[in-house]
Scaffold this motif. Structure first.
Motif, short mmCIF file in Angstrom:
data_model
loop_
_atom_site.label_atom_id
_atom_site.label_comp_id
_atom_site.label_asym_id
_atom_site.label_seq_id
_atom_site.Cartn_x
_atom_site.Cartn_y
_atom_site.Cartn_z
N ARG A 1 2.35 1.92 -3.56
CA ARG A 1 1.40 2.49 -4.06
C ARG A 1 0.69 3.87 -3.90
N ARG A 2 0.48 3.99 -2.64
CA ARG A 2 0.15 5.29 -2.36
C ARG A 2 1.09 6.17 -1.37
N MET B 1 0.83 -1.33 0.06
CA MET B 1 0.05 0.02 0.13
C MET B 1 0.74 1.19 0.02
N SER C 1 0.79 8.88 0.15
CA SER C 1 0.19 9.53 1.58
C SER C 1 -0.01 8.35 2.53
N TRP C 2 0.40 6.89 2.35
CA TRP C 2 0.34 6.00 3.47
C TRP C 2 1.54 5.82 4.06
#
Lengths: 315, 384
Positions: free
Chosen positions: B205-206, B202, B208-209
């Motif tokens: 991919r992101r 995750m 912001s995580w």
């Protein structure tokens, strides 16, 4: 055939590629040339949809790339990048067999194809297929990169500054290799480079780009003779344009041919018919002669090239 | 290959020789609690054995000091021999000094013995490094030494050893502790591996995580282990009181459930960090080449990303397992079982031998896990 119709690409505020239209005929080599950041790589990457285009359309053999299944589209386009992009954990054989593997060819056929390609690129030494990329020299690795792109016999070859990271000598060898492959296979090729000499050498047609716009799209000779703008003129180097022109022409096309081949006078230096007028001129300057004998592949004298003929071909 | 004196060998060798003579080799205790009488090397092993050892050690010192052709091979052989005969030295000590009359009397390893174990092991490590030996040889040597110990233990000649006496008093408990310890540590690592993998994916991919996930797992790592074990008791008790089903599953405020949760929490940081770094360290040009060649996301992940990330992920698993094995010992405090049980019992009864029965296997487990995973990682690295 590849057609770009008013293709644009925007990155935020910046228009990286600005309404480019050009046609690459089947079997032709189109070289996109320009300084870094001019949008040439972006243009290339829109053809195999690594980047989506913001506007316009790209047709491959009459079909819009956006209507083609992404995998199918890419599997039919050989892709070579700067610094090879070979997978470090795979052997040469597995790297070259990548696309045939994705296309689910039988093992035996892949192996056969790998051997065939290694032969084509002069890499058919004992045990070469089992080497890993880190065991190869830069030139060898990039040859493997080209072999990998050719593996599944794609109709189209996309090459993104493939020889940019190589030393001058290796680069020249690989350019010669490219010319040979072009003659042997006749792939429709889009080739990106910032090196105008490389472009003049390899291209059927050169697309000069600047700040996202296509400035001129023409045959190498036309680019040299009639640069469309000051930018193109500077790019090709207005000073040694004449010399560059002689580099585009073959001795065989300008020479005066003998009616019958003659045995060669071994004392006199000569040129071969496939060499360029530039090479002939250089040899004349060095030898201080007005003319040179021209040999065929077997070494027989088949004609003569004189200074006047070079002059006549030069403009 | 000729080279100058090896200072590491010389210093450690001299230290071994001195300490072996100065410190007690073994201790005879009349029973479990009473402090025993120490015996030096000469008294413990007798004249022949102690002189043989000393001569051998002087030769090792000499090999370290004087450059010679095969010195590291010879040193390796000599040090290996020393480590192999060490358990039999204990047998000799027991035979010579243990009073036959008392069933409670026991032998214990003295400070000198520990020096004889650790200093030569360090020297052996130095030799292996100089020989540029692979992990394989190190593993073989370790296996040989362990075999020698196993033989000595099963022969019954060192049954009088305090730690073995403690074991003999509770073989079933020991086996239960071993399986509890392993089950707890390994399942925590396995679960955290899955969690960390999902989290790392995750985060790849992101963007912001990334910060919040790293923030949370880093914070978890900073909570002292005892505190975290304790903190979990209250909420879990409440949960299991509210939902009888949980109680039936064995999930309570104390026991394996809070221990497992805490161990997973501690395992997350090294696991997430390594997995994330491993996955993001794959050169983007490779991924682009693969993508441009027509690989889909799945093929790209399983054929390129994961294989290239594997050595670093394995390194993460190695660090996490070692950490989890150590922390599981502390989890005994909240009734999770494992070798920690013996440590805390021993501390309570002032029986150091029982503490040793818990501590030694814990250390051994960590060492074995380290060796196995390092070997695995290095084979993956050498055949890219």
């Amino acid at each position: 055939m590849i057609e770009l119709k008013g293709v644009s690409r925007r990155f935020g505020e910046v228009l990286a590629v600005n309404a480019i239209s050009l046609v690459v005929e089947t079997g032709e080599v189109c070289v996109l040339v320009g300084s870094s950041g001019c949008g040439k790589s972006t243009t290339l990457r829109m053809i195999n949809r690594l980047l989506p285009s913001t506007a316009g359309e790209i047709l491959v053999d009459g079909k819009n790339v956006c209507d083609t299944d992404l995998q199918t589209l890419r599997l039919n386009m050989g892709y070579v990048i700067q610094g090879t992009g070979l997978f470090p954990h795979w052997t040469v054989a597995r790297n070259i067999g990548l696309v045939p593997g994705l296309l689910k060819w039988p093992e035996a056929r892949i192996r056969e194809r790998v051997d065939e390609l290694l032969q084509l690129l002069g890499l058919d030494q004992e045990g070469f297929v089992d080497k890993y990329p880190h065991q190869l020299s830069g030139g060898q690795a990039q040859r493997v990169g080209v072999a990998r792109a050719l593996a599944a016999d794609p109709n189209i070859l996309l090459m993104d500054e493939p020889f940019g990271a190589l030393d001058a000598i290796t680069r020249e060898t690989l350019q010669n290799e490219m010319l040979r492959i072009k003659q042997q296979l006749g792939k429709t090729t889009v080739f990106v480079t910032h090196d105008i000499d490389e472009a003049l050498r390899l291209a059927d047609r050169i697309a000069v780009m600047d700040q996202g716009r296509l400035i001129q799209y023409d045959a190498p000779e036309a680019i040299l003779r009639r640069p469309a703008s000051l930018f193109v003129e500077t790019l090709v180097g207005s000073q040694d344009r004449g010399l560059k022109m002689t580099g585009l022409q073959r001795v065989g096309d300008a020479m005066q041919r003998h009616l019958h081949p003659r045995p060669r006078d071994l004392d006199k230096p000569g040129v071969r018919e496939h060499e360029t007028l530039r090479q002939a001129l250089s040899l004349m300057l060095w030898q201080g002669t007005e003319s040179l004998p021209v040999m065929d592949e077997d070494g027989a004298e088949i004609g003569i090239i004189s200074r006047a003929q070079i002059w006549a071909g030069g403009h | 290959m000729f080279s100058s004196p090896n200072r590491v060998i010389v210093v450690l060798g001299a230290l071994t020789l001195t300490l072996a003579w100065v410190l007690d080799f073994g201790v005879i205790q009349p029973n479990r609690i009473v402090a025993g009488t120490g015996y030096g090397l000469g008294e413990a092993l007798g004249l022949v054995a102690s002189v043989t050892f000393s001569v051998g050690m002087v030769m090792i010192l000499g090999l370290g000091a004087v450059a010679s052709r095969f010195r590291y091979s010879l040193l390796t052989a000599g040090l290996l021999l020393l480590l192999l005969v060490l358990p039999w030295g204990l047998a000799l000590f027991a035979e010579r000094q243990l009073p036959g009359s008392s069933t409670y009397a026991r032998t214990a390893m003295g400070a000198g013995f520990w020096c004889l174990l650790f200093l030569p092991a360090l020297m052996l490590g130095e030799c292996l490094q100089r020989l540029r030996a692979g992990r394989g040889l190190a593993l073989i040597l370790l296996a040989l030494v362990l075999t020698s110990w196993t033989l000595a233990v099963t022969s019954g000649d060192i049954d009088s050893l305090s730690i073995l006496k403690e074991y003999a008093a509770r073989p079933d408990q020991f086996r239960a502790a071993l399986s509890d310890h392993l089950a707890l540590a390994l399942s925590a690592v396995a679960i955290s591996l899955v969690l960390a993998f999902v989290l790392a994916l995750m985060m790849v991919r992101r963007v912001s995580w990334r910060r919040p996930v790293f923030g949370v797992v880093s914070f978890l790592q900073t909570v002292p282990s005892l505190a975290l074990f304790g903190l979990l008791i209250a909420p879990l008790s409440a949960l299991s009181a509210t939902f009888p089903l949980l109680q039936q599953l064995g999930i309570q405020g104390i026991g394996w459930a809070p221990a497992l949760l805490a161990l997973i929490a501690y395992s997350l940081l090294p696991m997430v960090r390594n997995t994330f770094v491993a996955l993001t360290d794959v050169p983007p040009t490779l991924l682009e080449a693969g993508e441009g060649m027509g690989m889909n996301a799945r093929q790209l992940f399983f054929r390129v990303k994961l294989p290239l990330a594997m050595p670093v992920i394995l390194e993460g698993i190695r660090v996490t397992i070692i950490q989890a094995i150590g922390l599981t010992a502390v989890a005994a405090l909240i009734g999770a079982g494992g070798f920690g049980t013996f440590i805390f019992q021993g501390l309570g009864q002032a029986a150091m031998d029982l503490v040793l029965l818990g501590a030694l296997p814990t250390v051994l487990l960590a060492l074995v896990a380290d060796a196995v995973l390092s070997a695995l990682a290095s084979t993956m690295r050498s055949a890219p």
